[in-house]
Design a protein around this motif. Structure first.
Motif, PDB file in Angstrom:
ATOM      1  N   LEU A   1      -8.303   6.284  -4.268  1.00 43.16           N
ATOM      2  CA  LEU A   1      -7.908   4.878  -4.114  1.00 43.16           C
ATOM      3  C   LEU A   1      -7.655   4.327  -5.507  1.00 43.16           C
ATOM      4  O   LEU A   1      -8.576   4.304  -6.335  1.00 43.16           O
TER       5      LEU A   1
ATOM      6  N   ALA B   1      -2.684  -7.271   3.054  1.00 46.00           N
ATOM      7  CA  ALA B   1      -3.133  -6.087   2.305  1.00 46.00           C
ATOM      8  C   ALA B   1      -4.385  -5.493   2.949  1.00 46.00           C
ATOM      9  O   ALA B   1      -4.508  -4.265   3.088  1.00 46.00           O
TER      10      ALA B   1
ATOM     11  N   ASN C   1      -3.503  -7.361  -8.010  1.00 46.66           N
ATOM     12  CA  ASN C   1      -3.976  -6.644  -6.810  1.00 46.66           C
ATOM     13  C   ASN C   1      -4.966  -7.465  -5.976  1.00 46.66           C
ATOM     14  O   ASN C   1      -5.794  -6.907  -5.251  1.00 46.66           O
TER      15      ASN C   1
ATOM     16  N   LEU D   1       0.863  -1.179   0.000  1.00 46.39           N
ATOM     17  CA  LEU D   1       0.000   0.000   0.000  1.00 46.39           C
ATOM     18  C   LEU D   1       0.900   1.229   0.000  1.00 46.39           C
ATOM     19  O   LEU D   1       1.593   1.491   0.991  1.00 46.39           O
ATOM     20  N   LYS D   2       0.885   1.952  -1.112  1.00 45.28           N
ATOM     21  CA  LYS D   2       1.709   3.171  -1.198  1.00 45.28           C
ATOM     22  C   LYS D   2       0.818   4.363  -0.866  1.00 45.28           C
ATOM     23  O   LYS D   2      -0.319   4.433  -1.337  1.00 45.28           O
TER      24      LYS D   2
ATOM     25  N   LYS E   1      -3.477  -3.548   5.928  1.00 49.64           N
ATOM     26  CA  LYS E   1      -2.886  -2.230   5.608  1.00 49.64           C
ATOM     27  C   LYS E   1      -3.963  -1.226   5.217  1.00 49.64           C
ATOM     28  O   LYS E   1      -3.867  -0.043   5.546  1.00 49.64           O
ATOM     29  N   ILE E   2      -4.974  -1.682   4.501  1.00 49.27           N
ATOM     30  CA  ILE E   2      -6.080  -0.787   4.152  1.00 49.27           C
ATOM     31  C   ILE E   2      -6.764  -0.331   5.444  1.00 49.27           C
ATOM     32  O   ILE E   2      -7.055   0.854   5.646  1.00 49.27           O
TER      33      ILE E   2
ATOM     34  N   VAL F   1      -3.814   6.709  -2.368  1.00 51.77           N
ATOM     35  CA  VAL F   1      -3.524   5.393  -1.801  1.00 51.77           C
ATOM     36  C   VAL F   1      -3.497   4.396  -2.952  1.00 51.77           C
ATOM     37  O   VAL F   1      -4.475   4.280  -3.696  1.00 51.77           O
ATOM     38  N   THR F   2      -2.372   3.711  -3.109  1.00 49.90           N
ATOM     39  CA  THR F   2      -2.213   2.820  -4.268  1.00 49.90           C
ATOM     40  C   THR F   2      -1.969   1.397  -3.790  1.00 49.90           C
ATOM     41  O   THR F   2      -0.969   1.127  -3.100  1.00 49.90           O
ATOM     42  N   ILE F   3      -2.863   0.513  -4.142  1.00 47.52           N
ATOM     43  CA  ILE F   3      -2.630  -0.912  -3.856  1.00 47.52           C
ATOM     44  C   ILE F   3      -1.650  -1.412  -4.912  1.00 47.52           C
ATOM     45  O   ILE F   3      -1.849  -1.204  -6.117  1.00 47.52           O
ATOM     46  N   ASN F   4      -0.601  -2.067  -4.443  1.00 49.62           N
ATOM     47  CA  ASN F   4       0.548  -2.317  -5.305  1.00 49.62           C
ATOM     48  C   ASN F   4       0.914  -3.807  -5.304  1.00 49.62           C
ATOM     49  O   ASN F   4       1.943  -4.194  -4.775  1.00 49.62           O
TER      50      ASN F   4
ATOM     51  N   THR G   1      -4.966   1.478  -8.054  1.00 50.90           N
ATOM     52  CA  THR G   1      -4.144   0.271  -7.978  1.00 50.90           C
ATOM     53  C   THR G   1      -3.172   0.249  -9.149  1.00 50.90           C
ATOM     54  O   THR G   1      -3.417   0.874 -10.180  1.00 50.90           O
TER      55      THR G   1
END
Ligand code: 1HE
Length: 263
Positions: A58, A38, A32, A12-13, A41-42, A23-26, A60
């Protein structure tokens, strides 16, 4: 743009750009898909949104928004019913914080928005899709059921009957049909850019009005009409007495210093 310490391998960036958090799910190599880490982290981000943030984008990485539950982890763990119940409750907690945390969340979607990925998107308040986006609930084909909130959130958006049909048939719907059903509010060539533009605009609203919008409307739809109308009145009074700049904002209109509402 200032960034909190984040590296390319972070799941999570988080980047803070003025009053917008991006917020980027990486996990693009896994499309993803969300494993337990994960989701935690969210949850952690939405439990502790930095105070300067007035809206969240939000998004990805990679060509697909989110492939839902991490099926490899689920397969490997052979979870018992109780263990899987806990996983579902973890998803519910994290997405509840996102939906009811008081800060508007704008999702930028591309490619597959499927299973738990659609559950994630449904917890956002504004959904922007690019032209590659598509939607499905393939749980029936996998021998499982929804566990990340779709029976509540997705069913409310598309109706329970449509959700049953989608789950039974495994039908994949394209972005235009998704927009007609309310799964996407906007179709854009560049979903991330449009989401960021909307987030900046939304973050410029009175903070407490945004809080009321994203918390009260969903809660009131769970109430009887009588309770809902009463609650609406109370929230209106609370918002307009607590916002510091309400006189300024109203005065801007009265003194013709602000834009009119027009097409
Ligand atoms: C995954 C997952 C995943 C991909 N868990 N690893 N969700 C689904 O049923 C959707 C399953 N995924 C797909 O249908 C496709 O992967 C996609 C349409 C999303 C993307 O296709 P594609 O061709 O771009 O990628 P791919 O080759 O299928 O996948 C790339 C890698 O990601 C591959 O791993 P690799 O080791 O072979 O490289 C895939 O195995 C991996 N991958 N999706 C784990 N979901 C709280 S309950 C929620 C219930 C649900 O969400 S059920 C729906 C699950």
């Amino acid at each position: 743009m200032t960034a909190t310490p984040a590296s390319a391998d972070d799941v999570l960036k988080i980047d803070i750009d003025g009053n917008v958090a991006i917020v980027t799910i990486n996990r693009p190599q896994m499309r993803n898909a969300l494993d337990e880490a994960a989701v935690a982290k969210i949850d952690a981000f939405f439990s502790n949104i930095p105070p300067e943030v007035g809206a969240v984008v939000l998004q990805t990485e990679g060509p697909h928004f989110c492939a839902g539950l991490d099926l490899k982890e689920h397969h490997a763990k052979r979870r018992s019913p109780t263990e899987f119940m806990r996983v579902c409750q973890g998803w519910h907690r994290a997405f509840d914080k996102m939906q009811h945390g008081g800060i508007p969340v704008i999702a930028a979607m591309q490619g597959a928005v499927v299973g738990g990925g659609l559950e994630l998107a449904a917890a956002a308040h504004v959904r922007v899709a690019d032209r590659t986006a598509y939607f499905a609930l393939p749980e029936g084909q996998r021998g499982i059921f929804t566990g990340g909130g779709a029976t509540v959130r997705v069913a409310r958006i598309i109706t329970p009957g449509r959700m049953i049909e989608l789950m039974l048939t495994g039908r994949v719907i394209d972005v235009e049909e998704g927009q007609r059903l309310g799964l996407a509010h906007y179709i854009a060539d560049d979903a991330r850019a449009t989401a960021l533009e909307l987030a900046r605009k939304i973050a410029g609203n009175a903070r407490l009005s945004n809080y009321a919008i994203v918390t009260a409307i969903n809660k009131i739809s769970d109430m009887s009409a009588t309770d809902g109308l009463y609650t609406e009145g109370l929230i209106m009074c609370m918002v307009q007495t607590a916002i510091d700049d309400v006189q300024g904002r109203l005065g801007d209109f009265v003194e013709k210093r602000t834009e009119k509402v027009q097409l």
